[in-house]
Motif scaffolding. Structure first.
Motif, mmCIF file in Angstrom:
data_model
loop_
_atom_site.group_PDB
_atom_site.id
_atom_site.type_symbol
_atom_site.label_atom_id
_atom_site.label_comp_id
_atom_site.label_asym_id
_atom_site.label_seq_id
_atom_site.Cartn_x
_atom_site.Cartn_y
_atom_site.Cartn_z
ATOM 1 N N ASN A 11 0.815 -1.206 0.000
ATOM 2 C CA ASN A 11 0.000 0.000 0.000
ATOM 3 C C ASN A 11 0.851 1.261 0.000
ATOM 4 O OD1 ASN A 11 -2.421 1.585 0.227
ATOM 5 N ND2 ASN A 11 -1.980 1.835 2.389
ATOM 6 N N TYR A 12 1.998 1.208 0.673
ATOM 7 C CA TYR A 12 2.788 2.423 0.892
ATOM 8 C C TYR A 12 4.153 2.434 0.205
ATOM 9 C CZ TYR A 12 -0.360 3.023 4.985
ATOM 10 O OH TYR A 12 -1.437 3.157 5.813
ATOM 11 N N SER A 13 4.763 1.283 -0.001
ATOM 12 C CA SER A 13 6.186 1.248 -0.343
ATOM 13 C C SER A 13 6.446 1.404 -1.841
ATOM 14 C CB SER A 13 6.823 -0.051 0.170
ATOM 15 O OG SER A 13 8.220 -0.020 -0.029
ATOM 16 N N SER A 14 6.578 2.635 -2.264
ATOM 17 C CA SER A 14 6.818 2.907 -3.681
ATOM 18 C C SER A 14 8.164 2.353 -4.133
ATOM 19 C CB SER A 14 6.760 4.417 -3.952
ATOM 20 O OG SER A 14 7.719 5.117 -3.179
ATOM 21 N N TRP A 15 9.174 2.402 -3.265
ATOM 22 C CA TRP A 15 10.490 1.903 -3.660
ATOM 23 C C TRP A 15 10.463 0.398 -3.847
ATOM 24 C CZ3 TRP A 15 13.541 5.033 -5.870
ATOM 25 C CH2 TRP A 15 13.550 6.381 -5.509
ATOM 26 N N SER A 16 9.668 -0.301 -3.027
ATOM 27 C CA SER A 16 9.537 -1.746 -3.201
ATOM 28 C C SER A 16 8.842 -2.092 -4.508
ATOM 29 C CB SER A 16 8.736 -2.347 -2.036
ATOM 30 O OG SER A 16 9.401 -2.202 -0.805
ATOM 31 N N MET A 17 7.903 -1.244 -4.898
ATOM 32 C CA MET A 17 7.119 -1.515 -6.103
ATOM 33 C C MET A 17 7.998 -1.562 -7.347
ATOM 34 S SD MET A 17 3.889 0.658 -7.616
ATOM 35 C CE MET A 17 2.878 0.004 -8.966
ATOM 36 N N ARG A 18 9.030 -0.758 -7.397
ATOM 37 C CA ARG A 18 9.822 -0.609 -8.618
ATOM 38 C C ARG A 18 10.506 -1.911 -9.050
ATOM 39 N NH1 ARG A 18 10.097 4.786 -6.088
ATOM 40 N NH2 ARG A 18 9.254 6.239 -7.632
ATOM 41 N N PRO A 19 11.353 -2.523 -8.234
ATOM 42 C CA PRO A 19 11.974 -3.779 -8.686
ATOM 43 C C PRO A 19 10.967 -4.923 -8.776
ATOM 44 C CG PRO A 19 12.601 -3.307 -6.423
ATOM 45 C CD PRO A 19 11.907 -2.094 -6.937
ATOM 46 N N VAL A 64 24.657 -13.226 -3.008
ATOM 47 C CA VAL A 64 24.628 -11.814 -3.389
ATOM 48 C C VAL A 64 23.391 -11.144 -2.811
ATOM 49 C CG1 VAL A 64 24.506 -10.194 -5.325
ATOM 50 C CG2 VAL A 64 25.859 -12.297 -5.533
ATOM 51 N N THR A 65 23.594 -10.008 -2.166
ATOM 52 C CA THR A 65 22.480 -9.176 -1.703
ATOM 53 C C THR A 65 22.632 -7.799 -2.327
ATOM 54 O OG1 THR A 65 22.276 -10.341 0.409
ATOM 55 C CG2 THR A 65 21.322 -8.141 0.281
ATOM 56 N N VAL A 66 21.546 -7.322 -2.911
ATOM 57 C CA VAL A 66 21.535 -6.001 -3.546
ATOM 58 C C VAL A 66 20.422 -5.190 -2.905
ATOM 59 C CG1 VAL A 66 21.508 -4.746 -5.731
ATOM 60 C CG2 VAL A 66 22.157 -7.160 -5.704
ATOM 61 N N TRP A 67 20.738 -3.997 -2.460
ATOM 62 C CA TRP A 67 19.712 -3.127 -1.896
ATOM 63 C C TRP A 67 19.661 -1.842 -2.697
ATOM 64 C CZ3 TRP A 67 24.332 -4.501 0.031
ATOM 65 C CH2 TRP A 67 25.266 -3.504 0.321
ATOM 66 N N ASP A 68 18.583 -1.118 -2.544
ATOM 67 C CA ASP A 68 18.277 0.085 -3.323
ATOM 68 C C ASP A 68 17.609 -0.309 -4.640
ATOM 69 O OD1 ASP A 68 19.031 3.256 -3.743
ATOM 70 O OD2 ASP A 68 19.046 2.116 -5.610
ATOM 71 N N SER A 69 16.467 0.332 -4.905
ATOM 72 C CA SER A 69 15.635 -0.066 -6.054
ATOM 73 C C SER A 69 16.366 -0.034 -7.389
ATOM 74 C CB SER A 69 14.403 0.856 -6.137
ATOM 75 O OG SER A 69 13.548 0.636 -5.056
ATOM 76 N N LEU A 70 17.065 1.062 -7.665
ATOM 77 C CA LEU A 70 17.719 1.180 -8.968
ATOM 78 C C LEU A 70 18.874 0.194 -9.101
ATOM 79 C CD1 LEU A 70 17.680 2.566 -11.678
ATOM 80 C CD2 LEU A 70 19.057 4.421 -10.714
ATOM 81 N N ALA A 71 19.607 -0.028 -8.010
ATOM 82 C CA ALA A 71 20.690 -1.013 -8.046
ATOM 83 C C ALA A 71 20.135 -2.410 -8.310
ATOM 84 C CB ALA A 71 21.464 -0.985 -6.731
#
Length: 218
Positions: A11-19, A64-71
Motif C-alpha cells: 500500500n505504501y512502499s513505492s520503492w519496493s514496487m519498482r523492482p 549476493v544481496t543487492v539493496w536500493d531499487s535502482l541497483a
C-alpha cells in the motif's frame, strides 16, 4: 537458485514496487518476503538482517544481496539480459537510464507531499511550488518519451522497460492525488494500469489492512 525480493507494505512502499514490477512484468521467477514498515524494533531488525541500509527493498540471489531499487533493477538487467529491461539501442538506453536516475534522485517535494497510499480516496490537495515544479518536470519527461518512442509501444520507451518500473509509483500518485494530465499522459497511465503486474500489486496493496498513521496525514 530462486531470487528473493524483500519488500515493505504494498500500500505504501513505492520503492519496493519498482523492482517488483521489473521482475513480475518480465516473468522472472522470485520469492517475495514482506516486512511491515514502521511497526517497531523487531521488524526493523528483520530488515537490517537482510539489508545493511536498514531499508527495503533488498534482493537476495544466493550469496549476493543487492539493496536500493535502482541497483536491484540494474542487477536484474545484467542477470537476465533476455528480459530487455534497458533498450538495446545505445541512445535510447542512455535516455532510459537518465530519466530513471532522475526519478531515483529527484522529485523530493512530490514524494513528501504526495506519498503513495493506495487506500487514499482520490482527491486533489494543495501542493507547494516545489511539488508543482516536480509535476511539471514529470509531465515533460512523459510527453517527450511518448512523442519520441510511440511507434515502439505504449510505454515510455515503447516497450516496457526499467524506466516504467521506476515511474510506476508516480502513476499511482498522479491518480490518487487527481493531478491533471494531458491525453498523451493519460494514455500512458492507462497502459501502466492495464499491465497485469501493475494490477496485481495494486490489488494486493488494497487488500492490506495495516494502517501506518504517519503516512495517513493527508
Amino acid at each position: 537458485m530462486t531470487l528473493t525480493l524483500v519488500i515493505g507494505n504494498k500500500n505504501y512502499s513505492s520503492w519496493s514496487m519498482r523492482p517488483w514490477l521489473a521482475l513480475k512484468a518480465n516473468g522472472i521467477a522470485f520469492e517475495e518476503r514482506s516486512i511491515p514498515l514502521y511497526t517497531g524494533a523487531a521488524d526493523k531488525k528483520r530488515i537490517l538482517d537482510v539489508s545493511p541500509s536498514g531499508k527495503v527493498p533488498a534482493l537476495i540471489d544466493g550469496e549476493v544481496t543487492v539493496w536500493d531499487s535502482l541497483a536491484i533493477i540494474e542487477y536484474i538487467a545484467e542477470r537476465f539480459p533476455e528480459a530487455g529491461l534497458w533498450p538495446a539501442d545505445l541512445a535510447e538506453r542512455a535516455h532510459a537510464r537518465s530519466i530513471s536516475a532522475e526519478m531515483h534522485s529527484g522529485f523530493v517535494a512530490l514524494r513528501n507531499e504526495c506519498g503513495m497510499n493506495l487506500h487514499r480516496p482520490v482527491r486533489a490537495k494543495a501542493l507547494s511550488d516545489n511539488a508543482q515544479a516536480d509535476i511539471a518536470r514529470i509531465r515533460a519527461i512523459w510527453t517527450d518519451c511518448r512523442q519520441r518512442f510511440a511507434k515502439g509501444g505504449p510505454f515510455l520507451l515503447g516497450a516496457f522497460s526499467a524506466a516504467d518500473a521506476m515511474y510506476g509509483p508516480v502513476v499511482h500518485r498522479f491518480r490518487t492525488y487527481a493531478i491533471g494530465v494531458t491525453p498523451l499522459m493519460r494514455a500512458y497511465m492507462e497502459a501502466m494500469m492495464s499491465l497485469p503486474a501493475f494490477q496485481q500489486w495494486t490489488e494486493q496493496g488494497l487488500a492490506e489492512t495495516c494502517v501506518i498513521e504517519r503516512l495517513e496525514a493527508d
